[in-house]
Write an enzyme that holds these catalytic residues in place. Sequence first.
Site, PDB file in Angstrom:
ATOM      1  N   HIS A  15     -14.418   5.522  -5.342  1.00 51.78           N
ATOM      2  CA  HIS A  15     -14.577   5.358  -3.896  1.00 51.78           C
ATOM      3  C   HIS A  15     -13.955   4.036  -3.405  1.00 51.78           C
ATOM      4  O   HIS A  15     -13.104   4.007  -2.519  1.00 51.78           O
ATOM      5  CB  HIS A  15     -16.066   5.349  -3.531  1.00 51.78           C
ATOM      6  CG  HIS A  15     -16.845   6.509  -4.039  1.00 51.78           C
ATOM      7  ND1 HIS A  15     -16.782   7.749  -3.464  1.00 51.78           N
ATOM      8  CD2 HIS A  15     -17.739   6.625  -5.067  1.00 51.78           C
ATOM      9  CE1 HIS A  15     -17.594   8.585  -4.104  1.00 51.78           C
ATOM     10  NE2 HIS A  15     -18.184   7.927  -5.086  1.00 51.78           N
TER      11      HIS A  15
HETATM   12  C1  BDR Z   1     -20.528   3.960  -2.846  1.00 54.03           C
HETATM   13  O1  BDR Z   1     -21.801   3.751  -3.430  1.00 54.03           O
HETATM   14  C2  BDR Z   1     -21.693   2.941  -4.570  1.00 54.03           C
HETATM   15  O2  BDR Z   1     -22.484   3.419  -5.589  1.00 54.03           O
HETATM   16  C3  BDR Z   1     -20.225   2.871  -4.901  1.00 54.03           C
HETATM   17  O3  BDR Z   1     -19.924   1.606  -5.458  1.00 54.03           O
HETATM   18  C4  BDR Z   1     -19.552   3.072  -3.584  1.00 54.03           C
HETATM   19  O4  BDR Z   1     -19.405   1.859  -2.877  1.00 54.03           O
HETATM   20  C5  BDR Z   1     -20.212   5.443  -2.909  1.00 54.03           C
HETATM   21  O5  BDR Z   1     -21.165   6.162  -2.223  1.00 54.03           O
END
Ligand code: BDR
Length: 321
Positions: free
Chosen positions: A239
Amino acid sequence: MARAIVIDTDPGQDDALAILLALSSAADLDLLGVTTVAGNVGVEQTTVNALRICQLAGRSDVPVYKGCPQPILRPLHTAEFVCGPDGLAGMHLDAPRHAARDQHAVAFLIELLRTSLAPVTLCALGPLTNLALAFTQAPEIKAKIDRLVIMGGARDLGNMTAAAEFNFFVDPHAAAAVLRSGVPITLFPLNATYQAVATPARLKGFDEDGKVGRHVLSMLRRERPGGASLGGNDGHPMHDPCVIAYLLWPQLFEGRDCHVDMETAEGTTVGRSTIDWWGRSGQTPNAHVIGTVNADEMFARIAASMRILDERTAKEPKAIS
Ligand code: BDR
Ligand code: CA
């Protein structure tokens, strides 16, 4: 001239790759500081992790500032079930040999933006607690931000609850304040970032011989815990690296201006972002929302960037710490 950036983050494996990508691209991105926040794990650990990642890249000179230990109003929810007990499962990084700065992350953000002569780009990879507090304490700093690029929210289903993405779920009040702030925002919701899955085919370009490449591959090849299986089982979704990749290679992404609304009321939909993709509400857009990622090309470029980082750290032994 390199673009001045600050990364606000809760590392987190995908945060780690995002920070490494920024550090690999010093000619284009001037990383002025890393501010940490509670999210994937508690803030003490996210701060240690930010220091460990900078150290891996031979960039312990990048200042790290510890930020907020909990969301503005809600109790903290963390994600060890995805990231492991230290937040960086699979990476096996050394303990940091440097400490975080004494200044609080919110104070750093305010001072930096107040005194900066040039605009600064903010990259938000975790819950938005630090940024919401900085904007509330010193609203004048918003004028110094040329763009705020956020990983958060979901146009469709959430990953923390059926309705909410993790970062916005953890601190929905902060997300609401930031989305209302008037700062130019680019938003990477889950529907975009789930296109950036680190599949075996996309990992072929990473080089196991280098120290950075080895740590990244070890993290990306780690067996996926059951809770992380949303979005396909053939790899970990990356992400947060999308945020940094967007600054480096905007041509790999497509989106549109939309109004984004946050649900802050407790209940089954708390933390949900309602993204008006089709412009039905008639409300003024408050974010440029990304919908499409050229993920094959993005991973090829990230892999090349990790190779460059490894070559650079190998050539500059004094900088490796
Ligand atoms: C987001 O949540 C976190 O666990 C990840 O690092 C990312 O920023 C994805 O939903
Ligand atoms: Ca994150």
